[in-house]
Design an enzyme around this catalytic site. Structure first.
Site: not given
Ligand code: ADP
Ligand code: MG
Length: 397
Positions: A37, A199, A353, A376
């Site tokens: 960053r 989620k 992230g 976000g």
């Molecule tokens: P981003 O930050 O890229 O938007 P998220 O914060 O939504 O992504 O999700 C990232 C997290 O999702 C990671 O820490 C990863 O371990 C978790 N994750 C991915 N697949 C699974 C799964 N099948 N079960 C539990 N957690 C998961």
């Molecule tokens: Mg995340």
């Protein structure tokens, strides 16, 4: 979204330029451990310096309590790192906008940089307190916003200060907004979106909006299981949001209706517990054992997703396909990242992230067209929402 007034068009000669940056970086023992960053805002900082400006940097870092200086959240390590990246003196003052900060700002010469302390040491930053904004604004003549990563927050330094000073978008800010909105408004087709992460409830808005733009959405990560349940399958002990099953079913219907292919994994890597050394197995999507949890997408899914990605002309990716932090469950995320990197004809954008961290972990960041610095904030844009920090900058004429 209309173009914002750019720092390129600002009169900066001899001016004190408040540059809001997002130096919210990881720090360990007083040293920045990932400077992505900081590097991302170097072009804006250098531009202001070249134009004869005096740069005063404003940033937050982490989640301090808002009770004054706390060493683990100090911006001092950022100033140290920045001084290694640019050819100009970088001063630092242990103050946000009090007497010491004002004096340091007044003493600054053209061509020099001053890093102020963490804005969130003052509780008024997050409250968007107008007096706090006025105290910050009093230190500068011009405001430049390069902090895309915080532009979804209506905080004092993001929306309060630009009300008080002539305001411009920094180069990173403009690039982020133009790249992401550009892909949404006029994507080269086929447009394939890859969505994962933990989620469904976090990503509902993203899926909803992308459904009306993308030709195909490939789903992975923890959110799969809520969809799988909606299709009537067992999910074992996998991550499941029971309250969202109904909504997931509606989304599957809606996708069918708007001509977007919403694709779910055909197989999973399941584990007997959430641990790096768990016992694992690859099973079909409709055969997850009752006592096991899906922690990654399986190899057949990776091949199918890689094939869809290979045929795309634009790709947007958010959210890891599995628990990529553990080597046993990183193959899905790595496979998708590699497929995106290998498709050199497509414009590829990575937002989020953890997805950004995954791309860095695999050493593939340079092979993407663009990796967003805003988690976000980039998600809000993809949801089709406007960002308060962007709204606060006047449109270009
Ligand atoms: P981003 O930050 O890229 O938007 P998220 O914060 O939504 O992504 O999700 C990232 C997290 O999702 C990671 O820490 C990863 O371990 C978790 N994750 C991915 N697949 C699974 C799964 N099948 N079960 C539990 N957690 C998961
Ligand atoms: Mg995340």
């Amino acid at each position: 979204m209309s173009r914002k007034r750019s720092v390129v068009d600002a009169d900066l000669d001899g001016r004190r330029v408040l540059v809001r940056v997002d130096f919210n970086v990881p720090v360990k023992d007083g040293v920045v451990t990932d400077d992505t960053r900081i590097r991302a805002s170097v072009p804006t900082i250098e531009l202001v310096l070249e134009r004869g400006g005096r740069v005063i940097l404003l940033s937050h870092l982490g989640r301090p309590a808002g009770i004054g200086y706390e060493e683990p959240f100090s911006t001092k390590p950022c100033a140290d790192r920045l001084s290694q990246l640019i050819d100009a003196p970088v001063r630092y003052v242990r103050d946000v906008c009090g007497k010491e900060a004002r004096e340091a700002a007044d003493a600054l010469e053209p061509g020099q940089v001053l890093m102020l302390e963490n804005l969130r040491f003052d509780p008024r930053e997050k409250k968007n307190d107008p007096e706090f904004a006025a105290e910050l604004a009093a230190m500068g003549d011009v405001y430049v916003d390069d902090a895309f990563g915080v532009s979804h927050r209506a905080h004092a330094s993001v929306v309060g200060v630009p009300r008080l000073l002539p305001s411009y978008a920094g180069l990173l800010m403009a690039k982020e907004v133009e790249t992401i909105t550009g892909m949404l408004e006029d994507p080269a087709r086929p447009f394939v979106a890859v969505l994962g992460g933990s989620k469904v409830s976090d990503k509902i808005g993203v899926i909803d909006n992308l459904m009306t733009k993308a030709d195909t959405i490939l789903i992975g990560g923890g959110m799969c299981f809520t969809f799988l349940k909606a299709q009537g399958h067992g999910v074992g002990t996998s991550l499941l949001e029971n309250d969202w099953v109904q909504r997931a079913a509606e989304m599957l219907d809606k996708a069918a209706g708007c001509g977007c292919r919403l694709v779910l994994p055909v197989d999973y890597v399941v584990a007997d517990r959430f641990a790096p050394d768990a016992r694992t197995e690859v099973v079909a999507a409709d055969a997850i054992p009752a006592d096991m949890m899906g922690l990654d997408v399986g190899p057949r899914t990776v091949s199918a997703y890689a094939e869809a990605i290979a045929g795309a002309r634009s790709v947007f990716w958010n959210g890891p396909m599995g628990v990529f932090e553990m080597p046993a469950f990183e193959a899905g995320t790595r496979g998708v990242a590699q497929a995106i990197a290998d498709n050199e004809e497509a414009e590829s954008i990575v937002g989020g992230g953890d997805s950004g961290a995954a791309v860095n972990q695999f050493g593939l960041a340079d092979r993407m067209t663009f990796v967003s610095t805003g988690g976000g904030a980039s998600m809000k844009l993809v949801e089709g929402e406007s960002l308060p920090g962007v709204e606060a900058i006047p449109d270009a004429r």
